[in-house]
Design an enzyme around this catalytic site. Structure first.
Site, short mmCIF file in Angstrom:
data_model
loop_
_atom_site.label_atom_id
_atom_site.label_comp_id
_atom_site.label_asym_id
_atom_site.label_seq_id
_atom_site.Cartn_x
_atom_site.Cartn_y
_atom_site.Cartn_z
N ILE A 75 0.88 -1.17 0.00
CA ILE A 75 0.00 0.00 0.00
C ILE A 75 0.91 1.22 0.00
O ILE A 75 2.08 1.14 0.39
CB ILE A 75 -0.98 0.02 1.19
N ASP A 76 0.39 2.35 -0.46
CA ASP A 76 1.22 3.54 -0.64
C ASP A 76 1.86 3.97 0.69
O ASP A 76 1.32 3.74 1.77
CB ASP A 76 0.39 4.71 -1.18
N ASN A 77 3.01 4.65 0.59
CA ASN A 77 3.70 5.14 1.79
C ASN A 77 2.81 6.05 2.61
O ASN A 77 2.87 6.05 3.85
CB ASN A 77 4.97 5.89 1.39
#
Length: 490
Positions: free
Chosen positions: A272-274
């Site tokens: 999942i995105d940072n």
């Protein structure tokens, strides 16, 4: 799952990004090495978990000892200027609060020997700093140098032709039996004493991307469940699940491994995105990592997200096609484009909530992206049907409902609202005279809207399940202890 709503983060005194648990391992050294082998353990089958640059230059060192440096950039831990024009380097810890400009060096080894010695000599860097870079995974090699970019100088092209000439390459025993394409594949350097032969290509990320939040988190409190085969982690925003191409040290997988005092490292099964927080699954062995990847391919894994967006959307299926280019922001189109990737999500719920006030934005480090109306926001529950990079963020922005705090996609949505047709693939896209004109418009659009959120956005991976929800972990108690269904962690 806790009864409090996702938006309650904006009306309750929840943990802010700087608190919870204090710094950990700040005084540890980087002398330890990563363990690459894992034990083969059985796995449970049924689970559901819920949660409340600069452009790179191309430089070589030839047999004539010619070194061309790439970027002029601030050192990660610098105190004074050194003779070569770069600040003085010491160690990679303590971690800086902010990321500096990139510096990436491309070298061709002129004389075989230990990789640490060669990099120290070629780039005038101290041994401890180079050892840290190797530990961080910031040094890569290929047996044969890859083709330089179009920006390469005539001298760099000459050196490339010299070291990759068939008469030179065929003399190298390490390349025998491999095609040039195979020999140009890059791998990570894993040991400071690793031998590199003459002709080997090296890519050194002198300024790796840093993740200071890793040292602020109480990682034990983020562990939701531990089994023989996997660990469920509540990933904090501002961190990377499994690391980046230049930093595998400051990652969720690494710090969760340490928090659990595991002998073998945890493996990344999905991303999942940072800037997103929430449920991630980390495998305890390579075998289960492959098993989980198979579940994803077979569409047996269900992912639910909560998103706080700037505008409402109707309940139902949203379909776009994403440009298959690894450059952000990601471009999406409602119309089918040959070769582009299908993106689908389903909005399950949409409800109106109060927009977070300025004090909350400051506490949670949310960017004020200039949305024109800040009376209400809208909380979506989303079933992610395909898992593309930035998919939810890009799709919602393309629908005119960007995620709160998303400094990459909200300004793009505002620009398109103000001047319909600026987005080359938006709903009001223009007709371009030539493909070159369109490509120029794409390049300009990306250059204007590529600012990655510094820490968090209004997006949470609130639930992940697989194998038909046959078994579930109950996490309501954890959510309640954390002041309800939260958006931002710690």
């Amino acid at each position: 799952m806790a009864s409090m709503s996702f938006s309650s983060i904006f009306t309750n005194n929840c943990r802010n990004l700087g608190g919870g648990g204090g710094p950990i391992s700040l005084l540890r050294t980087l002398a330890s090495t990563h363990v690459s082998s894992c034990l083969n353990k059985n796995h449970s089958n049924n689970v559901v978990v819920s949660l409340c640059s600069n452009k790179r230059a191309f430089a070589f060192q030839s047999s004539k000892q010619v070194v061309t440096h790439s970027h002029t950039a601030a050192a990660v831990t610098a105190t004074a200027s050194s003779v070569n024009g770069y600040p003085e380097y010491h160690r990679l810890l303590p971690c800086p609060a902010q990321n500096g400009p990139p510096r990436i060096e491309h070298l061709v080894v002129s004389e075989g020997g230990p990789v640490l010695e060669y990099i120290c000599k070629a780039l005038d860097l101290p041994p401890l700093f180079v050892a840290d870079l190797i530990h961080f995974g910031a040094v890569h090699y290929a047996l044969v140098c890859p083709k330089p970019p179009s920006t390469a100088t005539p001298e760099q092209i000459r050196i490339f032709n010299e070291v990759t000439a068939p008469s030179v390459v065929k003399k190298r025993a390490s390349v025998k039996g491999k095609t040039i394409r195979e020999a140009q594949k890059t791998f990570r350097i894993t040991h400071v004493d690793q031998f590199v032969e003459a002709g080997t290509y090296l890519r050194v990320h002198v300024h790796p991307k840093r993740f200071p939040r890793c040292y602020e988190i109480d990682w034990k409190s983020r562990i939701i469940a531990v089994t023989e085969s996997y660990v469920i982690l509540d990933k904090p925003a501002g961190t990377s699940v499994g690391g980046t191409s230049d930093n595998i040290e400051e990652s969720c997988a690494t710090f969760a491994t340490r928090a659990l005092e595991l002998t073998d490292p945890l493996y990344t099964t999905h991303q999942i995105d940072n800037c997103t927080e929430g449920c991630v699954v980390l495998a305890r062995n390579k075998e289960y990592c492959s098993v989980f990847h198979g579940k994803i391919r077979e569409k047996k894994v269900k992912k639910l997200y909560l998103a706080l967006a700037a505008a409402p959307l109707p309940v139902g299926l949203i379909t776009h096609y994403m440009r298959p280019v690894n450059i952000s922001p990601r471009l999406v189109s409602e119309d089918f484009v040959q070769g582009w990737q299908l993106c689908q999500l389903e909005v399950l719920e949409c409800k109106e909530v109060l927009w977070p006030d300025s004090s909350v934005e400051e506490i949670y480090r949310v960017k004020d992206c200039g949305w024109p109306s800040k009376d209400y926001a809208y909380e979506f529950k989303i079933n992610l049907l395909t898992g593309r990079t930035h998919q939810i963020r890009a799709q919602l922005a393309a629908c005119g409902a960007p995620i709160v705090g998303d400094s990459m996609y909200m300004p793009a949505a505002i620009a398109e609202m103000s001047s319909p047709g600026l987005d080359p693939y938006g709903n009001h896209k223009k007709q371009y005279a030539t493909e070159d004109d369109k490509e120029m418009a794409v390049t300009e659009w990306i250059s204007q809207h590529g600012k990655e959120p510094s820490v968090a956005v209004g997006l949470q991976a609130c639930q992940i399940s697989w194998d038909d929800d046959g078994f579930s972990f109950i996490t309501e108690g954890i959510a309640c202890k954390r002041a309800g269904f939260k958006l931002y962690a710690d």
